[in-house]
Design an enzyme around this catalytic site. Sequence first.
Site, mmCIF file in Angstrom:
data_model
loop_
_atom_site.group_PDB
_atom_site.id
_atom_site.type_symbol
_atom_site.label_atom_id
_atom_site.label_comp_id
_atom_site.label_asym_id
_atom_site.label_seq_id
_atom_site.Cartn_x
_atom_site.Cartn_y
_atom_site.Cartn_z
ATOM 1 C CE LYS A 200 -1.529 2.785 2.923
ATOM 2 N NZ LYS A 200 -1.334 4.026 2.149
ATOM 3 C CD GLU A 276 13.665 3.916 7.519
ATOM 4 O OE1 GLU A 276 13.671 4.875 8.335
ATOM 5 O OE2 GLU A 276 13.681 4.069 6.293
ATOM 6 C CB CYS A 310 14.241 9.215 8.084
ATOM 7 S SG CYS A 310 14.221 7.886 6.898
ATOM 8 C CD GLU A 411 12.088 12.677 10.481
ATOM 9 O OE1 GLU A 411 11.039 12.151 10.873
ATOM 10 O OE2 GLU A 411 12.947 12.077 9.808
HETATM 11 P P1 ADP Z 1 3.489 11.226 6.818
HETATM 12 O O1 ADP Z 1 2.868 11.736 8.085
HETATM 13 O O2 ADP Z 1 4.872 11.654 6.671
HETATM 14 O O3 ADP Z 1 2.617 11.369 5.632
HETATM 15 P P2 ADP Z 1 2.789 8.638 7.622
HETATM 16 O O4 ADP Z 1 3.624 7.898 8.584
HETATM 17 O O5 ADP Z 1 1.509 9.193 8.120
HETATM 18 O O6 ADP Z 1 3.708 9.712 7.004
HETATM 19 O O7 ADP Z 1 2.424 7.760 6.355
HETATM 20 C C1 ADP Z 1 3.229 6.761 5.826
HETATM 21 C C2 ADP Z 1 2.347 5.673 5.295
HETATM 22 O O8 ADP Z 1 1.537 5.188 6.321
HETATM 23 C C3 ADP Z 1 1.379 6.085 4.192
HETATM 24 O O9 ADP Z 1 1.278 5.020 3.266
HETATM 25 C C4 ADP Z 1 0.065 6.274 4.938
HETATM 26 O O10 ADP Z 1 -1.075 6.100 4.142
HETATM 27 C C5 ADP Z 1 0.173 5.174 5.955
HETATM 28 N N1 ADP Z 1 -0.617 5.379 7.172
HETATM 29 C C6 ADP Z 1 -0.826 6.531 7.825
HETATM 30 N N2 ADP Z 1 -1.562 6.314 8.930
HETATM 31 C C7 ADP Z 1 -1.817 4.974 8.989
HETATM 32 C C8 ADP Z 1 -2.520 4.124 9.881
HETATM 33 N N3 ADP Z 1 -3.105 4.598 10.995
HETATM 34 N N4 ADP Z 1 -2.586 2.813 9.605
HETATM 35 C C9 ADP Z 1 -1.974 2.315 8.519
HETATM 36 N N5 ADP Z 1 -1.304 3.058 7.626
HETATM 37 C C10 ADP Z 1 -1.210 4.377 7.858
#
Ligand code: ADP
Length: 517
Positions: A200, A276, A310, A411
């Site tokens: 995903k 990560e 990162c 960050e």
């Molecule tokens: P950013 O905040 O930098 O956009 P995230 O850590 O929120 O990074 O997102 C990284 C990935 O995690 C994306 O593919 C996002 O759709 C997914 N994601 C964000 N929140 C969730 C969640 N609660 N459960 C599963 N996947 C998530």
Amino acid sequence: MCITRDERVTVVDGGVEQAKAGSGERLERYERLYIGGAWVAPQDGGMMESIDPATGRAWAIVAYGGARDIDSAVAAARAAFEGPWGRMAPHERAALLRRFADLYQRAAPELAKVESRDNGRALRESRADAGGHHTAYHWFASLADKQGGRTIPLDSAVHAYTERLPIGVVGAITPWNVPLMAACWKLGPALAAGCTVVLKPAEQTPCSSLELAALFEEAGFPPGVVNIVPGYGANGAGDHLVTHPGVDKITFTGEGATAKEILKRGADTLKKFTFELGGKAPHILFADADLDQAINAATGSAWALCGQSCALGSRVLVERSVYDQVAEAFTARAAKVRVGRPLDEATHMGPQASRAQMDKTLSYIAKGNDEGARLIAGGAPAEVAGLEGGYFVQPTVFADVSNDMAIARDEIFGPVAALIPFDGEDEAVALANDTAYGLTAGLWTRDLGRAHRTAARIRAGVVWVNTYRYLRWSIPYGGFKSSGWGRENGMEALEPYLETRATVISTTGVFPDAYAS
Ligand code: ADP
């Protein structure tokens, strides 16, 4: 590319049609999910826009998956795991992965362009990055048939041995800053280990991952081994993967706060996790270093990916005797950075990947000013002629930063370097380790003893000496402390995707009666 998108066009919802009509630009179409070896319309997802961060307008319409789509993808992955993929010999899996790697190499220039459209990364960077992934896939392939167990010395009455077995169905959740690299670092080892995968990609950058599906198809992977389902996070496909009882493991790259949420949501099904996460890497410049080289590395790693990685050395720790010299060099170098259209060959730095990210960076710049750091370069949105709607930020440098300021602790994920002075090795190490993170670090010195001494004291998963951001498939990557769980790359790469089974065989078959006396 292999995707003939027009053949896969489904219903486009009204909002997207409007965006297309309004912009007057051609929209790319990625209107199918890749599930069970077929290109399918979303069952309960829909269509979303991928925004070009250089313009602020949609450049593609993309299918996204909902709960039922994830159910289908997990079922397909399970069937493949228990079917043809599970039965395939490791060297045959390796051969398929190598075929994919060759196709990837051919496609890499186009993949890089798609990534740059999706996340705004300067093409020269995405191309260099994507240009190395095929070697990584080959590396992972080379590990596929070398995951033997061991025999355990006991006595002649027992023969015991271990085997390394694939963990099962993996949910791979990737971020928007490096979608192709993150996919490579997860798909490669998961497939080499014998797992099947539902990938995903981040909702902001789904397109390059869908392009990978066409390559897996062409390479001849059995249906269901790799499924690619773009979607949202907490309220969508991401959460469905995390909570799905049919998923054995989640491998995630992204923010720490998201990882904590995923951990809680995944607890009920007791999944395995690899994380990560973020970094706030110290980049230490000792006065005895080759300063020209050190400054090349420190400035380069402050603004690469527009600061959205990162691994970047966002805390530049500089020995006081050369501090002013380094600060002046940073200011001069910032003026040379060409901020512009990502696909222009001349561009060094593109926009931030989203408006939210640009706003976050600008808010941290305001905090830096408020906290009393000295702004010596940038500090504002960058203006790029003809791209007034883009999310551009100037390469920014703060001097006289103290390690307790927000710009040194958090960050930012923007092109903001924080220069922090220090006196001597002990203070350098103390500052370097005074952070919640522990992903990467760098140090520059001509003193071999100091290089070893200092590297050995830094609590980080990767320490670079007289170089920076030297990332290779064969070098393990991952974090101490809040920077994550587990390692990607290296000989360690397959470890998070394997279970150990111990088999214990009696050579006599004699088993005493516990109740004989
Ligand atoms: P950013 O905040 O930098 O956009 P995230 O850590 O929120 O990074 O997102 C990284 C990935 O995690 C994306 O593919 C996002 O759709 C997914 N994601 C964000 N929140 C969730 C969640 N609660 N459960 C599963 N996947 C998530």
